[in-house]
Design an enzyme around this catalytic site. Sequence first.
Site, mmCIF file in Angstrom:
data_model
loop_
_atom_site.group_PDB
_atom_site.id
_atom_site.type_symbol
_atom_site.label_atom_id
_atom_site.label_comp_id
_atom_site.label_asym_id
_atom_site.label_seq_id
_atom_site.Cartn_x
_atom_site.Cartn_y
_atom_site.Cartn_z
ATOM 1 N N ASN A 69 40.568 36.829 24.029
ATOM 2 C CA ASN A 69 40.314 37.629 25.230
ATOM 3 C C ASN A 69 39.706 38.942 24.760
ATOM 4 O O ASN A 69 40.142 39.488 23.744
ATOM 5 C CB ASN A 69 41.615 37.964 25.969
ATOM 6 N N GLY A 70 38.756 39.476 25.519
ATOM 7 C CA GLY A 70 38.150 40.757 25.129
ATOM 8 C C GLY A 70 36.693 40.562 24.757
ATOM 9 O O GLY A 70 36.103 39.502 25.021
ATOM 10 N N LYS A 75 38.805 44.775 51.129
ATOM 11 C CA LYS A 75 39.584 43.530 51.328
ATOM 12 C C LYS A 75 38.718 42.478 51.988
ATOM 13 O O LYS A 75 38.738 41.325 51.592
ATOM 14 C CB LYS A 75 40.798 43.781 52.227
ATOM 15 N N CYS A 85 40.253 36.352 31.262
ATOM 16 C CA CYS A 85 40.695 35.273 30.378
ATOM 17 C C CYS A 85 42.212 35.254 30.223
ATOM 18 O O CYS A 85 42.870 36.285 30.352
ATOM 19 C CB CYS A 85 40.078 35.453 29.005
ATOM 20 N N ARG A 103 44.463 34.900 37.309
ATOM 21 C CA ARG A 103 43.705 35.980 36.704
ATOM 22 C C ARG A 103 42.207 35.811 36.912
ATOM 23 O O ARG A 103 41.437 36.746 36.685
ATOM 24 C CB ARG A 103 43.992 36.045 35.199
ATOM 25 N N LYS A 137 41.750 38.975 38.401
ATOM 26 C CA LYS A 137 42.876 39.819 38.791
ATOM 27 C C LYS A 137 42.998 41.030 37.886
ATOM 28 O O LYS A 137 43.305 42.120 38.315
ATOM 29 C CB LYS A 137 44.173 38.985 38.737
ATOM 30 N N HIS A 190 24.920 60.161 59.632
ATOM 31 C CA HIS A 190 23.958 60.574 58.603
ATOM 32 C C HIS A 190 23.274 59.366 57.957
ATOM 33 O O HIS A 190 22.725 59.489 56.872
ATOM 34 C CB HIS A 190 24.666 61.431 57.545
ATOM 35 N N TRP A 223 36.893 33.639 31.385
ATOM 36 C CA TRP A 223 36.090 34.289 32.435
ATOM 37 C C TRP A 223 34.877 34.845 31.713
ATOM 38 O O TRP A 223 35.009 35.747 30.865
ATOM 39 C CB TRP A 223 36.930 35.390 33.081
ATOM 40 N N GLU A 268 39.424 50.722 51.911
ATOM 41 C CA GLU A 268 40.261 49.614 51.461
ATOM 42 C C GLU A 268 40.096 48.400 52.385
ATOM 43 O O GLU A 268 40.030 47.255 51.926
ATOM 44 C CB GLU A 268 41.723 50.079 51.383
ATOM 45 N N GLU A 287 35.822 41.139 49.583
ATOM 46 C CA GLU A 287 36.170 40.385 48.380
ATOM 47 C C GLU A 287 36.720 38.992 48.672
ATOM 48 O O GLU A 287 36.553 38.103 47.853
ATOM 49 C CB GLU A 287 37.103 41.170 47.457
HETATM 50 C C1 F6R Z 1 40.952 44.712 44.927
HETATM 51 C C2 F6R Z 1 41.445 44.674 43.576
HETATM 52 C C3 F6R Z 1 40.734 45.446 42.521
HETATM 53 C C4 F6R Z 1 41.756 46.210 41.671
HETATM 54 C C5 F6R Z 1 41.052 46.888 40.493
HETATM 55 C C6 F6R Z 1 42.023 47.717 39.665
HETATM 56 O O1 F6R Z 1 41.723 43.939 45.777
HETATM 57 O O2 F6R Z 1 42.422 44.027 43.294
HETATM 58 O O3 F6R Z 1 39.801 46.305 43.075
HETATM 59 O O4 F6R Z 1 42.397 47.144 42.483
HETATM 60 O O5 F6R Z 1 40.475 45.912 39.674
HETATM 61 O O6 F6R Z 1 43.055 46.934 39.161
HETATM 62 P P1 F6R Z 1 44.403 47.577 38.642
HETATM 63 O O7 F6R Z 1 45.083 48.224 39.781
HETATM 64 O O8 F6R Z 1 45.170 46.423 38.076
HETATM 65 O O9 F6R Z 1 44.021 48.582 37.588
#
Ligand code: F6R
Length: 610
Positions: A102-103, A486, A2, A27, A605, A505, A76, A482, A489
């Site tokens: 928010n929250g 990527k 949010c 976000r 985000k 395994h 959100w 990673e 997502e």
């Molecule tokens: C993946 C991504 C998320 C963040 C995770 C932690 O591309 O962006 O997996 O890495 O939500 O976020 P931060 O680093 O802001 O604590």
Amino acid sequence: MCGIIGYIGHRPATPLLLDGLRRLEYRGYDSSGIALMNGDGIKVMKRKGRLAELEALLSEDGQKLESTVGIGHTRWATHGVPNDINAHPHFAMGEDLVLIHNGIIENFSELKEYLVGSGYSFQSDTDTEVLANLILEFYEGDLLAAVTRALLRVEGTYGIVVMHKNHPRSMVVARKGSPLVVGVGKDEIFVASDLAAMVEHTRDVIFLDDNEIGIVEDGEFNHFNLDHSPIKRKTTHIDFSLEQIEKGGYSHFMYKEIMEQPQTLMDTMRGRILDDGSIKLGGLIQHMDELAKAERILFLACGTSYHAGLVGEYLIEELAGIPVEVEYASEFRYRKPVIPPNTVAFAISQSGETLDTLEALREAQSRGALALAVVNSVGSTIARESVGGVYLHAGPEIGVASTKAFTSQVTVLVLIALLLRQQRMGLDEMSVEITQAMRQLPEKATRILEDQSQILDIAKMFCRASNFLYLGRGTQYPVALEGALKLKEISYIHAEGYPAAEMKHGPIALIDRNMPVFVLAAENSTSNRKILSNTQEVRARDGVVIALVTEGDTRMDDLANHTLYIPTTHRLLVPLLAVLPLQLLSYHVADLLGLDMDKPRNLAKSVTVE
Ligand code: F6R
């Protein structure tokens, strides 16, 4: 997640609120709305979906909305599906008082029951509407007092802005666990959950801390603890340009951020590697004694930041000989973690607002660990709550998929590993070798990013695949994780990362001619040589291998179906270069599929719920 924006000033609020909401879109959200002080009442307009839907509603409405006081929100969904009714702002019964939030209010069902018993009725399924009515229940003419009384009954997290029609030129703000910042302009005040929403108008800001409440009135902001004792906090000037948060000519934020990495790597290292190769990290200087005594390091993080922590584990154990544990923050806080003396905990977070990470750090600190952080967002909650740490200096990361933050996080972890080594062993040849190699990274990263033709070809060949496997050993195992994260997502293609030897395994059962397998083999150490046999195992089952190796390495020539090359570097720095082609591959796949990689479905985000 949010987003909040509020405005009191002399300009029409609607365009400012919409602009602010636009800057908060990154976000992640699924509905949006605004509330305006309007004559002797409050007008609320809200809609499910993208901001364009809200804008359409505003133009349909046709009324001239010239109010100079208003609030806006991107939601959100947490409690209640995304729809027009559950969207914020929420009126309390009678439509005199309105709230954005928010929250999560954790005890909302008990509060709702109490309010229903007192004659309140509800339109939405949200916890926010419960809070709005709770404030109304306590309202006796003083809005600040009513909000305070309500918040004292609330369990959970909030960043809120409240307006009441009886106070047409004021709003009450409060925070606990959800960021809120007040921007002070000339005869105007902004409130937002994120600097990006207001940076175009003012860079003089006051960050609220948890359990603080404030009242914004024309040109003035006064702020208090929940017991109403006043707080005097000076404004902070933010050195953060609008251009930095715009796309700078690129089609997407994610692409811009991938391409920025030669620069962000330089920014992260700047001033931290001295001429002789020794490391200086300003944010840790106060804690050098505790770091010298550290017997255990704990990394607490989520998602991409967790993967950076896994690379850090290899680095610190090898370079400094200190045992390291990397924990998913969400799991750490709910078990009964044992924290031996001389434990140093680092929260790793791009946003500095991830609630799981923040709570895990608090938990580690309450059990005696030294609470430090590796954070990108300056002034974020984790940055402020930790006793010290290292900023990434990577600039704002807007694309939901984290890219430049990962390489800056790993860079900081290399620096921390070297610092710990130098404390224990002095400045030795290995330290000097690594720092020399680090200085060459920006130029090597540029070379990878400059020529994307081969990666694009591979993206074209495999963008219709349903599954992908990423394999790596040693420091390239977290890079495999990673790479898979990527891809899934932003392109919604199912992908798994595995330690290469672990494949036999179980996951080997998945291999057939439709399964592309990305093998990270970008260095030629003894352990990594074994990846050749792991690759054989894939080929023997008709799997399609895309290999990533260092320039001049011919080991995969007869094995892989496709080979990508990265420049050679120090063995321990390979993750910093190896991740770049994986980021690009994901980007190009999503782009070819016509997906919006800056706003992938269901993702936010900054994840400020548990
Ligand atoms: C993946 C991504 C998320 C963040 C995770 C932690 O591309 O962006 O997996 O890495 O939500 O976020 P931060 O680093 O802001 O604590």
